[in-house]
Design an enzyme around this catalytic site. Sequence first.
Site, PDB file in Angstrom:
ATOM      1  N   CYS A  20      71.865  74.692  26.373  1.00 44.51           N
ATOM      2  CA  CYS A  20      71.924  75.931  26.271  1.00 44.51           C
ATOM      3  C   CYS A  20      73.142  76.607  26.812  1.00 44.51           C
ATOM      4  CB  CYS A  20      70.643  76.656  26.885  1.00 44.51           C
ATOM      5  SG  CYS A  20      70.435  78.428  26.681  1.00 44.51           S
TER       6      CYS A  20
ATOM      7  N   LYS B 234      67.800 109.889  57.276  1.00 52.12           N
ATOM      8  CA  LYS B 234      66.305 109.487  57.276  1.00 52.12           C
ATOM      9  C   LYS B 234      66.469 107.898  56.620  1.00 52.12           C
ATOM     10  CE  LYS B 234      61.552 109.746  55.756  1.00 52.12           C
ATOM     11  NZ  LYS B 234      61.051 108.816  56.330  1.00 52.12           N
TER      12      LYS B 234
ATOM     13  N   LYS C 104      63.028 114.627  51.928  1.00 52.35           N
ATOM     14  CA  LYS C 104      62.890 113.375  51.019  1.00 52.35           C
ATOM     15  C   LYS C 104      63.803 113.771  49.732  1.00 52.35           C
ATOM     16  CE  LYS C 104      59.468 110.438  51.488  1.00 52.35           C
ATOM     17  NZ  LYS C 104      59.301 109.031  51.834  1.00 52.35           N
TER      18      LYS C 104
ATOM     19  N   ARG D 156      55.817  99.459  63.960  1.00 53.82           N
ATOM     20  CA  ARG D 156      55.017 100.536  63.934  1.00 53.82           C
ATOM     21  C   ARG D 156      53.434 100.354  63.847  1.00 53.82           C
ATOM     22  NH1 ARG D 156      52.865 104.466  60.513  1.00 53.82           N
ATOM     23  NH2 ARG D 156      53.015 106.498  61.380  1.00 53.82           N
TER      24      ARG D 156
ATOM     25  N   TYR E  50      86.977  83.113  66.243  1.00 51.04           N
ATOM     26  CA  TYR E  50      87.095  81.701  66.707  1.00 51.04           C
ATOM     27  C   TYR E  50      87.011  81.825  68.100  1.00 51.04           C
ATOM     28  CZ  TYR E  50      89.115  77.162  68.331  1.00 51.04           C
ATOM     29  OH  TYR E  50      89.210  76.191  68.816  1.00 51.04           O
ATOM     30  N   ASP E  51      87.727  82.810  68.730  1.00 55.52           N
ATOM     31  CA  ASP E  51      87.691  82.871  70.121  1.00 55.52           C
ATOM     32  C   ASP E  51      86.255  83.204  70.677  1.00 55.52           C
ATOM     33  OD1 ASP E  51      90.284  82.144  70.403  1.00 55.52           O
ATOM     34  OD2 ASP E  51      91.133  84.418  70.419  1.00 55.52           O
TER      35      ASP E  51
ATOM     36  N   GLU F  41      69.440 114.728  60.865  1.00 57.56           N
ATOM     37  CA  GLU F  41      69.888 113.230  60.944  1.00 57.56           C
ATOM     38  C   GLU F  41      69.537 112.410  59.385  1.00 57.56           C
ATOM     39  OE1 GLU F  41      67.681 111.150  63.832  1.00 57.56           O
ATOM     40  OE2 GLU F  41      68.235 112.702  65.229  1.00 57.56           O
TER      41      GLU F  41
ATOM     42  N   ASP G  59      83.412  82.532  69.226  1.00 59.32           N
ATOM     43  CA  ASP G  59      82.558  81.247  69.083  1.00 59.32           C
ATOM     44  C   ASP G  59      83.075  80.364  70.501  1.00 59.32           C
ATOM     45  OD1 ASP G  59      81.505  82.288  66.793  1.00 59.32           O
ATOM     46  OD2 ASP G  59      82.708  80.998  65.534  1.00 59.32           O
TER      47      ASP G  59
ATOM     48  N   ASP H 176      65.900 104.049  55.656  1.00 63.52           N
ATOM     49  CA  ASP H 176      64.638 103.500  54.751  1.00 63.52           C
ATOM     50  C   ASP H 176      65.051 102.129  55.130  1.00 63.52           C
ATOM     51  OD1 ASP H 176      62.640 103.372  53.075  1.00 63.52           O
ATOM     52  OD2 ASP H 176      64.128 103.175  51.184  1.00 63.52           O
TER      53      ASP H 176
ATOM     54  N   SER I 289      54.218 109.956  62.605  1.00 64.68           N
ATOM     55  CA  SER I 289      54.988 109.934  61.320  1.00 64.68           C
ATOM     56  C   SER I 289      55.625 111.256  61.493  1.00 64.68           C
ATOM     57  CB  SER I 289      54.324 109.705  60.104  1.00 64.68           C
ATOM     58  OG  SER I 289      53.263 110.482  59.992  1.00 64.68           O
ATOM     59  N   LEU I 290      56.383 111.653  60.387  1.00 61.99           N
ATOM     60  CA  LEU I 290      56.929 112.975  60.212  1.00 61.99           C
ATOM     61  C   LEU I 290      56.346 113.703  59.067  1.00 61.99           C
ATOM     62  CD1 LEU I 290      60.713 111.965  60.558  1.00 61.99           C
ATOM     63  CD2 LEU I 290      59.508 113.391  61.917  1.00 61.99           C
TER      64      LEU I 290
ATOM     65  N   TYR J 165      66.874 106.248  66.971  1.00 55.98           N
ATOM     66  CA  TYR J 165      67.071 107.765  67.062  1.00 55.98           C
ATOM     67  C   TYR J 165      66.073 108.351  67.643  1.00 55.98           C
ATOM     68  CZ  TYR J 165      63.752 106.206  63.473  1.00 55.98           C
ATOM     69  OH  TYR J 165      62.417 105.410  62.874  1.00 55.98           O
TER      70      TYR J 165
ATOM     71  N   CYS K 293      63.792  79.414  28.860  1.00 55.31           N
ATOM     72  CA  CYS K 293      64.539  78.260  27.971  1.00 55.31           C
ATOM     73  C   CYS K 293      64.666  76.998  28.748  1.00 55.31           C
ATOM     74  CB  CYS K 293      65.915  78.945  27.485  1.00 55.31           C
ATOM     75  SG  CYS K 293      66.653  77.318  26.550  1.00 55.31           S
TER      76      CYS K 293
ATOM     77  N   CYS L  15      64.885  80.887  22.212  1.00 53.17           N
ATOM     78  CA  CYS L  15      66.192  81.477  23.217  1.00 53.17           C
ATOM     79  C   CYS L  15      67.282  81.961  22.003  1.00 53.17           C
ATOM     80  CB  CYS L  15      66.673  80.153  23.958  1.00 53.17           C
ATOM     81  SG  CYS L  15      68.196  80.536  24.858  1.00 53.17           S
TER      82      CYS L  15
ATOM     83  N   LYS M 299      65.493 117.967  63.237  1.00 52.55           N
ATOM     84  CA  LYS M 299      64.715 118.119  64.404  1.00 52.55           C
ATOM     85  C   LYS M 299      65.139 119.066  65.306  1.00 52.55           C
ATOM     86  CE  LYS M 299      64.623 112.822  64.655  1.00 52.55           C
ATOM     87  NZ  LYS M 299      64.908 111.536  65.054  1.00 52.55           N
TER      88      LYS M 299
ATOM     89  N   GLU N  69      65.120 102.280  63.665  1.00 55.96           N
ATOM     90  CA  GLU N  69      64.820 101.733  62.143  1.00 55.96           C
ATOM     91  C   GLU N  69      65.775 100.199  62.040  1.00 55.96           C
ATOM     92  OE1 GLU N  69      62.852 103.881  60.848  1.00 55.96           O
ATOM     93  OE2 GLU N  69      62.638 103.292  58.825  1.00 55.96           O
TER      94      GLU N  69
ATOM     95  N   CYS O 182      70.329  79.451  22.160  1.00 57.95           N
ATOM     96  CA  CYS O 182      70.256  78.145  21.658  1.00 57.95           C
ATOM     97  C   CYS O 182      69.103  77.857  20.661  1.00 57.95           C
ATOM     98  CB  CYS O 182      70.269  76.977  22.814  1.00 57.95           C
ATOM     99  SG  CYS O 182      68.789  76.960  23.642  1.00 57.95           S
TER     100      CYS O 182
HETATM  101  S1  IVH Z   1      61.962 110.448  64.199  1.00 58.68           S
HETATM  102  C1  IVH Z   1      58.099 111.695  66.194  1.00 58.68           C
HETATM  103  N1  IVH Z   1      64.177 110.035  62.756  1.00 58.68           N
HETATM  104  O1  IVH Z   1      60.513 107.902  59.184  1.00 58.68           O
HETATM  105  C2  IVH Z   1      59.235 111.444  65.166  1.00 58.68           C
HETATM  106  N2  IVH Z   1      62.342 109.215  61.959  1.00 58.68           N
HETATM  107  O2  IVH Z   1      57.948 109.354  58.459  1.00 58.68           O
HETATM  108  C3  IVH Z   1      59.586 109.976  65.246  1.00 58.68           C
HETATM  109  N3  IVH Z   1      62.692 107.338  60.182  1.00 58.68           N
HETATM  110  O3  IVH Z   1      58.203 106.268  61.130  1.00 58.68           O
HETATM  111  C4  IVH Z   1      60.374 109.704  63.892  1.00 58.68           C
HETATM  112  N4  IVH Z   1      64.828 108.006  60.121  1.00 58.68           N
HETATM  113  O4  IVH Z   1      60.210 104.995  60.578  1.00 58.68           O
HETATM  114  C5  IVH Z   1      62.980 109.780  62.776  1.00 58.68           C
HETATM  115  N5  IVH Z   1      66.367 109.866  61.811  1.00 58.68           N
HETATM  116  C6  IVH Z   1      65.083 109.570  61.890  1.00 58.68           C
HETATM  117  C7  IVH Z   1      64.431 108.764  60.954  1.00 58.68           C
HETATM  118  C8  IVH Z   1      62.934 108.276  60.994  1.00 58.68           C
HETATM  119  C9  IVH Z   1      63.694 107.278  59.408  1.00 58.68           C
HETATM  120  C10 IVH Z   1      61.339 107.049  59.756  1.00 58.68           C
HETATM  121  C11 IVH Z   1      60.484 106.674  60.938  1.00 58.68           C
HETATM  122  C12 IVH Z   1      59.085 107.155  60.925  1.00 58.68           C
HETATM  123  C13 IVH Z   1      58.949 107.663  59.482  1.00 58.68           C
HETATM  124  C14 IVH Z   1      58.375 109.070  59.443  1.00 58.68           C
END
Ligand code: IVH
Length: 675
Positions: free
Chosen positions: A438, A119, A320, A140, A39-40, A117, A42, A121, A87-88, A229, A432, A414, A296, A177, A417
Amino acid sequence: MNIKMTASEAKNKIQELTQEINQHNYNYYVLSNPIISDYDFDMLLEQLIKLEHEFPELADENSPSKRVGGDITKAFETVKHKYPMLSLSNSYSKEEITDFETRIKKLVEDEIEYVCELKYDGVAIGITYVDGRLSRAVTRGDGTQGDDITTNVKTIKSIPLKLMGNNYPKEFEIRGEIFLPKNVFEELNKEREEIGEQLYANARNTASGTIKMQDSAVVAQRKLDSYLYFVLGENMPFKTHLESLETAGKWGFKVPKEKDNFIKKCKTIDEIFDFINYWDKKRNALNFDIDGVVIKVNSYRQQEEMGFTAKSPKWAIAYKFKAEQAKTKLLEITYQVGRTGVITPVANLQPVLLAGTTVKRASLHNADQIEKLDIREGDWVFVEKGGEIIPKIVGVEATQRDIFSQPKKYITHCPECNTLLERTEGDAKHFCPNEWGCPPQIKGKMQHFISRKAMNIDGLGEETIEQLYNAGLVKNIVDLYRLQKEQLLPLERMAEKSVNNILKGLEESKKVPFERVLFAIGIRYVGETVAKKLARHFKNIDAIKTATFEELIVADEIGDKIAESIIHFFTIEQNQQLIKNLKDIGLQFSLSEQQLENRSEKLAGLTFVVSGVFTLFSRDELKNLIEQNGGKVSGSISKKTSYIVAGENMGPSKLQKATELGVAIIDEQQFSGMI
Ligand code: IVH
């Protein structure tokens, strides 16, 4: 007391409020540790919004008032990434991680320290800050260029609009993300179920759909969240990755914390495996989806020495998780009838442990799915639990099939019913049509009616409805209001106090405002927001009932599908009777005096088109103001248009059309003057 502030007083106050609100947002959304009440909070925000209306020239585009959204993005502009979004490389086994370690050890001389770290999704995003202010957020895309989704990203409360402290670089990009927390996703699906919409399959796709919505006000309501990240820029003041994230945390970003074990410094491959194993087991307990772990190299110097391949950095790898799978026997296929009559085939399984829970049932989705996978009763099947909430059957062990096994015919009637099922073209599921006869549909209507976001009737819950229905006391919503104390008292679990509570709750519900009653009566596709829009536009149920298709689609957010559903609803005799009875009982079927009080007829007979981006009002506010003052809002310019209220960046084709037709163009100040 309402003493007008001078502009310089207002400027100071706006600054003060902005800082205070930003800090509270950070406490709440990043630290999960609020120190004032909602409330405060808002109240502070309201003060700020008011001042910004009074002194529009002082309103900042990164003001926390922007968090509620309202600006529309017609088309997302494509922008080139300053640094490509790589990408990784993925790995699926521990051996591959060992290979990774061997590989990179050859590239540098000294000891390597790793950072593990989660990953996440979700949807990858790159956000640029200039002078400590959010300047642009880009998806991206294909890695080279993505979509500018700044307006929508500004509504995500864990992403700072203005950084804290003052030791941040002049310009830098931060990547991370965006995701939909699991509980928000489940809530969203529950709401969709209530209005008979098809459920979203998983949180990731829903997040990626949400972030590309045109109306940022809807995005703001979706409660997206983030983890960051990766910090990039020239001459960054860090020596290690871990240090970069720790510092980003101090600037106000939501970054993984060591205390949650979301990030961990590791020296040996065993420590890396420990982290992987820990999260492979524990990931179900998180309130967001992860699909693996990222490893990393911590030192920036070593990262530089290792360099990149064409697609990904050599200094990082993703591990993964396997989607958890189990094999079990399919005992029987049964059919569930939903509240809206939708039929879902269900696989009843020999109980099996999967992703931390015992699975006894899995959804088979629809008739086509069963046919496609050729799933039969008695089969040994593979069950998987991915990002999806409900486990699914992904395959059949053909070698173990009984030689006498036969495909099972899908039901035609159904199971509740016995009404002949229908399947509309384009719909995957059978349903149905016996809405009024029903049992699950009858109970479902009542359960929706009493639910929290609808009538919110104290004392009544889903089980009570079930109980009342089974006792033969209620067959429809109207019956609820005819319940007598003497009928309720003999029921199990009912005492004087709970009975009084129910009766009082029902009585009180007669005051629930029209828009919620409209939501509660359960017109297909009329959810909470649509009900609000309809109530404001038409003001009472009779106007909605008599509206033509064309009149309906003029209202904000009402498309063809909703309009058709509303018209269909009122053609059904039982629905008309229901509304008549509820009206007689005393429920609200029109806007209240107070809601109408803010109205005038100053714009009666005038039709407006609203175009562009505004500073005094959001587009929705403008449209509401037009309607509240008796005017009409239209989406396109025609001879009938009286005025175009134009903000910044009004589309060139609209401008041309307006000039051709000689329609007057006014700005928001002029509009303000009219009302
Ligand atoms: S680092 C150059 N850290 O995974 C490296 N990516 O397949 C930059 N992702 O496109 C990415 N968690 O969308 C990094 N802790 C994390 C992540 C992460 C999810 C995703 C990200 C990236 C994809 C790579």
